[in-house]
Design a protein around this motif. Sequence first.
Motif, PDB file in Angstrom:
ATOM      1  N   LEU A 187      27.562  65.596 -88.549  1.00 23.34           N
ATOM      2  CA  LEU A 187      26.571  65.826 -87.499  1.00 23.34           C
ATOM      3  C   LEU A 187      26.567  67.268 -86.988  1.00 23.34           C
ATOM      4  O   LEU A 187      25.591  67.716 -86.389  1.00 23.34           O
ATOM      5  N   GLY A 188      27.675  67.966 -87.186  1.00 29.21           N
ATOM      6  CA  GLY A 188      27.640  69.335 -86.688  1.00 29.21           C
ATOM      7  C   GLY A 188      28.982  69.938 -86.401  1.00 29.21           C
ATOM      8  O   GLY A 188      29.081  70.872 -85.612  1.00 29.21           O
ATOM      9  N   GLY A 189      30.010  69.420 -87.003  1.00 34.84           N
ATOM     10  CA  GLY A 189      31.317  70.031 -86.814  1.00 34.84           C
ATOM     11  C   GLY A 189      32.229  69.161 -85.987  1.00 34.84           C
ATOM     12  O   GLY A 189      31.868  68.672 -84.922  1.00 34.84           O
ATOM     13  N   GLU A 190      33.433  68.966 -86.495  1.00 33.54           N
ATOM     14  CA  GLU A 190      34.398  68.087 -85.847  1.00 33.54           C
ATOM     15  C   GLU A 190      34.713  68.531 -84.422  1.00 33.54           C
ATOM     16  O   GLU A 190      34.982  67.727 -83.551  1.00 33.54           O
ATOM     17  N   GLY A 191      34.671  69.847 -84.168  1.00 33.79           N
ATOM     18  CA  GLY A 191      35.046  70.333 -82.849  1.00 33.79           C
ATOM     19  C   GLY A 191      33.905  70.387 -81.853  1.00 33.79           C
ATOM     20  O   GLY A 191      34.115  70.745 -80.693  1.00 33.79           O
ATOM     21  N   GLU A 192      32.685  70.059 -82.277  1.00 28.30           N
ATOM     22  CA  GLU A 192      31.541  70.124 -81.382  1.00 28.30           C
ATOM     23  C   GLU A 192      31.466  68.847 -80.545  1.00 28.30           C
ATOM     24  O   GLU A 192      31.359  67.741 -81.079  1.00 28.30           O
ATOM     25  N   LEU A 193      31.485  69.017 -79.238  1.00 26.33           N
ATOM     26  CA  LEU A 193      31.588  67.857 -78.344  1.00 26.33           C
ATOM     27  C   LEU A 193      30.439  66.883 -78.519  1.00 26.33           C
ATOM     28  O   LEU A 193      30.656  65.672 -78.612  1.00 26.33           O
ATOM     29  N   THR A 194      29.196  67.373 -78.538  1.00 29.46           N
ATOM     30  CA  THR A 194      28.059  66.451 -78.619  1.00 29.46           C
ATOM     31  C   THR A 194      28.087  65.658 -79.925  1.00 29.46           C
ATOM     32  O   THR A 194      27.764  64.461 -79.937  1.00 29.46           O
ATOM     33  N   ALA A 195      28.466  66.307 -81.022  1.00 30.83           N
ATOM     34  CA  ALA A 195      28.547  65.609 -82.302  1.00 30.83           C
ATOM     35  C   ALA A 195      29.613  64.530 -82.257  1.00 30.83           C
ATOM     36  O   ALA A 195      29.413  63.407 -82.739  1.00 30.83           O
ATOM     37  N   ARG A 196      30.754  64.851 -81.678  1.00 30.15           N
ATOM     38  CA  ARG A 196      31.846  63.870 -81.594  1.00 30.15           C
ATOM     39  C   ARG A 196      31.466  62.695 -80.703  1.00 30.15           C
ATOM     40  O   ARG A 196      31.773  61.542 -81.019  1.00 30.15           O
ATOM     41  N   LEU A 197      30.806  62.988 -79.591  1.00 34.08           N
ATOM     42  CA  LEU A 197      30.427  61.897 -78.683  1.00 34.08           C
ATOM     43  C   LEU A 197      29.385  60.994 -79.309  1.00 34.08           C
ATOM     44  O   LEU A 197      29.453  59.764 -79.183  1.00 34.08           O
ATOM     45  N   LEU A 198      28.406  61.584 -79.997  1.00 34.56           N
ATOM     46  CA  LEU A 198      27.384  60.768 -80.642  1.00 34.56           C
ATOM     47  C   LEU A 198      27.995  59.940 -81.767  1.00 34.56           C
ATOM     48  O   LEU A 198      27.670  58.761 -81.931  1.00 34.56           O
ATOM     49  N   ALA A 199      28.885  60.544 -82.538  1.00 38.42           N
ATOM     50  CA  ALA A 199      29.548  59.809 -83.616  1.00 38.42           C
ATOM     51  C   ALA A 199      30.338  58.631 -83.057  1.00 38.42           C
ATOM     52  O   ALA A 199      30.283  57.519 -83.602  1.00 38.42           O
ATOM     53  N   ALA A 200      31.053  58.855 -81.973  1.00 37.64           N
ATOM     54  CA  ALA A 200      31.833  57.780 -81.360  1.00 37.64           C
ATOM     55  C   ALA A 200      30.930  56.661 -80.860  1.00 37.64           C
ATOM     56  O   ALA A 200      31.244  55.471 -81.019  1.00 37.64           O
ATOM     57  N   GLN A 201      29.800  57.027 -80.264  1.00 35.53           N
ATOM     58  CA  GLN A 201      28.874  56.013 -79.770  1.00 35.53           C
ATOM     59  C   GLN A 201      28.292  55.198 -80.921  1.00 35.53           C
ATOM     60  O   GLN A 201      28.223  53.968 -80.854  1.00 35.53           O
TER      61      GLN A 201
END
Length: 208
Positions: A145-159
């Motif tokens: 989605l856009g990089g493991e360290g990018e907060l928005t990508a991580r939050l969307l992936a988790a959701q």
Amino acid sequence: MNEPPGLRTLKKERTRQAIADTAIGLFLAHGFDGVSVLEIAAAAEVSKPTLFRYFPTKEELVLHRIADHLGESGRVVAARGPQETPLDALQRHQLDRLAARDAVTGLCADPEVLAFHRLVYGTPSLSSHLLDWIARDTELLAEALGGEGELTARLLAAQFVSVRQDLTRINWRRLSDGVPEADAHRRAVEDTGTAFALLRTGAAGFGY
């Protein structure tokens, strides 16, 4: 004469699959805690050390069945068309898997598949190991989605991964409760639409 590397790899994979299939058959018949590793090794006609070379833990004997799906959502996002958003690609993939009655969606009425889900959800140690698998799957999707360290990508992936797991459990419960497969599929499609509408509401401001 030495065997070609490809043949050795094939034999190892066949052995791995045979051990896992044997283990799952025993677990479904006697329960996860009712079968020892030694009993599995004997039934699979391998030594205990050989079994542990293929599967370091007893739990991995079960979760091996879903190993091919690790990182699948990330691959779907990475392979999407230029005009397709990540959520569009994930929704399309989910609907395709539901239509195919893929066991990983929980929407598969095969008795062995229903029993497999019951085994995983009903065994605390398996549920715990499944969380580790989910965490890794989330990381791989975040990278796509856009990089493991990018907060928005991580939050969307988790959701997304959390929603997908909930939908899988809901689908399995419906079939286990006797809901006809056609009705369960219709409701699963509706649930998928609802879930992605909610995901999009939160993700719209970030371009997903």
